[in-house]
Write a protein that holds these residues in place. Structure first.
Motif, mmCIF file in Angstrom:
data_model
loop_
_atom_site.group_PDB
_atom_site.id
_atom_site.type_symbol
_atom_site.label_atom_id
_atom_site.label_comp_id
_atom_site.label_asym_id
_atom_site.label_seq_id
_atom_site.Cartn_x
_atom_site.Cartn_y
_atom_site.Cartn_z
ATOM 1 N N LYS A 3 0.799 -1.354 -0.035
ATOM 2 C CA LYS A 3 0.110 -0.118 -0.028
ATOM 3 C C LYS A 3 1.005 1.121 0.075
ATOM 4 O O LYS A 3 0.258 2.286 -0.543
ATOM 5 C CB LYS A 3 -1.133 -0.052 1.239
ATOM 6 C CG LYS A 3 -0.275 -0.054 2.443
ATOM 7 C CD LYS A 3 -1.234 -0.086 3.685
ATOM 8 C CE LYS A 3 -0.760 -0.088 5.149
ATOM 9 N NZ LYS A 3 0.397 0.856 5.263
ATOM 10 N N ASP A 4 2.061 1.138 0.452
ATOM 11 C CA ASP A 4 3.029 2.231 0.454
ATOM 12 C C ASP A 4 3.708 2.637 -0.995
ATOM 13 O O ASP A 4 4.129 3.684 -1.094
ATOM 14 C CB ASP A 4 4.099 1.987 1.433
ATOM 15 C CG ASP A 4 3.540 1.929 2.698
ATOM 16 O OD1 ASP A 4 2.505 2.615 3.282
ATOM 17 O OD2 ASP A 4 4.313 1.058 3.607
ATOM 18 N N LEU A 5 3.480 1.563 -1.990
ATOM 19 C CA LEU A 5 4.009 1.944 -3.338
ATOM 20 C C LEU A 5 3.258 2.949 -3.952
ATOM 21 O O LEU A 5 2.159 3.038 -3.880
ATOM 22 C CB LEU A 5 4.061 0.737 -3.821
ATOM 23 C CG LEU A 5 5.262 -0.591 -3.272
ATOM 24 C CD1 LEU A 5 4.993 -1.597 -4.197
ATOM 25 C CD2 LEU A 5 6.621 0.104 -3.445
ATOM 26 N N PRO A 6 3.926 3.917 -4.756
ATOM 27 C CA PRO A 6 3.057 4.856 -5.652
ATOM 28 C C PRO A 6 2.266 4.281 -6.597
ATOM 29 O O PRO A 6 2.866 2.885 -7.150
ATOM 30 C CB PRO A 6 4.010 5.984 -6.142
ATOM 31 C CG PRO A 6 5.461 4.882 -6.050
ATOM 32 C CD PRO A 6 5.206 4.012 -5.035
ATOM 33 N N GLU A 7 1.186 4.561 -6.785
ATOM 34 C CA GLU A 7 0.393 4.050 -7.898
ATOM 35 C C GLU A 7 0.585 4.661 -9.266
ATOM 36 O O GLU A 7 0.203 5.677 -9.692
ATOM 37 C CB GLU A 7 -1.188 4.184 -7.773
ATOM 38 C CG GLU A 7 -2.034 3.145 -8.694
ATOM 39 C CD GLU A 7 -3.546 3.481 -8.329
ATOM 40 O OE1 GLU A 7 -4.443 3.618 -9.192
ATOM 41 O OE2 GLU A 7 -3.843 3.361 -7.053
ATOM 42 N N ASN A 8 1.490 3.810 -9.968
ATOM 43 C CA ASN A 8 1.963 4.660 -11.303
ATOM 44 C C ASN A 8 1.256 4.109 -12.356
ATOM 45 O O ASN A 8 1.593 3.038 -12.925
ATOM 46 C CB ASN A 8 3.508 4.283 -11.443
ATOM 47 C CG ASN A 8 4.407 5.160 -10.457
ATOM 48 O OD1 ASN A 8 3.875 5.899 -9.803
ATOM 49 N ND2 ASN A 8 5.363 4.735 -10.275
ATOM 50 N N ASN A 9 0.191 4.820 -12.827
ATOM 51 C CA ASN A 9 -0.588 4.252 -13.974
ATOM 52 C C ASN A 9 0.111 4.579 -15.145
ATOM 53 O O ASN A 9 0.306 5.887 -15.672
ATOM 54 C CB ASN A 9 -2.009 5.015 -13.838
ATOM 55 C CG ASN A 9 -2.816 4.493 -12.696
ATOM 56 O OD1 ASN A 9 -2.559 3.345 -12.293
ATOM 57 N ND2 ASN A 9 -3.536 5.386 -12.291
ATOM 58 N N VAL A 10 0.036 3.458 -16.339
ATOM 59 C CA VAL A 10 0.552 3.841 -17.563
ATOM 60 C C VAL A 10 -0.474 4.488 -18.310
ATOM 61 O O VAL A 10 -1.542 3.941 -18.544
ATOM 62 C CB VAL A 10 1.045 2.325 -18.076
ATOM 63 C CG1 VAL A 10 1.448 2.578 -19.582
ATOM 64 C CG2 VAL A 10 2.189 1.771 -17.405
ATOM 65 N N LYS A 11 -0.006 5.690 -19.130
ATOM 66 C CA LYS A 11 -1.002 6.335 -19.872
ATOM 67 C C LYS A 11 -0.280 6.616 -21.251
ATOM 68 O O LYS A 11 0.846 7.024 -21.024
ATOM 69 C CB LYS A 11 -1.661 7.717 -19.208
ATOM 70 C CG LYS A 11 -2.420 7.254 -17.973
ATOM 71 C CD LYS A 11 -3.084 8.608 -17.489
ATOM 72 C CE LYS A 11 -3.844 8.459 -16.114
ATOM 73 N NZ LYS A 11 -4.148 9.391 -15.485
ATOM 74 N N ILE A 103 9.004 4.435 -11.976
ATOM 75 C CA ILE A 103 9.228 3.043 -13.029
ATOM 76 C C ILE A 103 7.792 2.931 -13.146
ATOM 77 O O ILE A 103 6.726 2.975 -12.157
ATOM 78 C CB ILE A 103 9.745 2.067 -12.267
ATOM 79 C CG1 ILE A 103 10.034 0.841 -13.428
ATOM 80 C CG2 ILE A 103 9.337 1.689 -11.155
ATOM 81 C CD1 ILE A 103 10.913 -0.343 -12.974
ATOM 82 N N TYR A 104 7.354 2.508 -14.414
ATOM 83 C CA TYR A 104 6.059 2.210 -14.873
ATOM 84 C C TYR A 104 6.054 0.799 -15.327
ATOM 85 O O TYR A 104 6.957 0.668 -15.961
ATOM 86 C CB TYR A 104 5.428 3.171 -15.664
ATOM 87 C CG TYR A 104 5.457 4.508 -15.080
ATOM 88 C CD1 TYR A 104 4.147 5.006 -14.664
ATOM 89 C CD2 TYR A 104 6.391 5.342 -15.129
ATOM 90 C CE1 TYR A 104 3.964 6.484 -14.230
ATOM 91 C CE2 TYR A 104 6.357 6.687 -14.805
ATOM 92 C CZ TYR A 104 5.153 7.270 -14.152
ATOM 93 O OH TYR A 104 4.985 8.569 -13.560
ATOM 94 N N ASP A 105 4.973 0.107 -15.158
ATOM 95 C CA ASP A 105 4.973 -1.053 -16.149
ATOM 96 C C ASP A 105 3.443 -1.455 -16.260
ATOM 97 O O ASP A 105 2.608 -1.022 -15.746
ATOM 98 C CB ASP A 105 5.838 -2.280 -15.471
ATOM 99 C CG ASP A 105 4.913 -2.773 -14.314
ATOM 100 O OD1 ASP A 105 4.465 -2.125 -13.334
ATOM 101 O OD2 ASP A 105 5.061 -4.156 -14.135
#
Length: 134
Positions: A3-11, A103-105
């Motif tokens: 839950k502490d990880l950032p939510e990096n949405n791929v757009k 980082i994003y994936d």
């Protein structure tokens, strides 16, 4: 922890299968990574593989890895050639990249029989006919 990880949405990142050329005997297909962002993406790592069933038997292709140091804004990179015989499988492309230090994936999966003429669009930036997952 998670839950502490950032939510990096791929757009604004897409993977597309494009028809490069065709003649009486065959068609040539390429897979592209398309960056529709207004900024470059860096350290791009892509793994590709196919899996599914053919004639009732499980089938897996080799896993391939591709790396691009940078993909400029509003541009594309050719990932690989793709054989029409794999269109009956799930074709998976797992894309990871950085913007700055983030980082994003995302996984992009072309489902069996989804790469067909009825799903074709004119691919942005690439300007070829094909199927795209955004």
């Amino acid at each position: 922890m998670i839950k502490d990880l950032p939510e990096n949405n791929v757009k604004d990142i897409a993977v597309a299968v494009a028809l490069e050329s065709e003649n009486a005997e065959s068609k040539t297909w390429h897979v592209y990574l398309i960056n529709l962002k207004k900024e470059a993406i860096e350290n791009v790592l892509i793994t590709s593989k196919g899996y599914g069933e053919k004639n009732g038997e499980p089938v897996k292709t080799s896993t391939l890895r591709h790396m691009f140091p940078i993909v400029p804004k509003v541009s594309y990179k050719q990932i690989e050639l793709i054989d029409e015989q794999t269109f009956g499988l799930n074709n998976e492309y797992w894309v990871s990249y950085y913007i700055g230090t983030q980082i994003y994936d995302k996984k992009f999966i072309f489902l069996p029989e989804s790469i067909v003429d009825s799903n074709f669009i004119k691919l942005p930036v690439v300007n070829k006919p094909g199927v795209m997952i955004l």
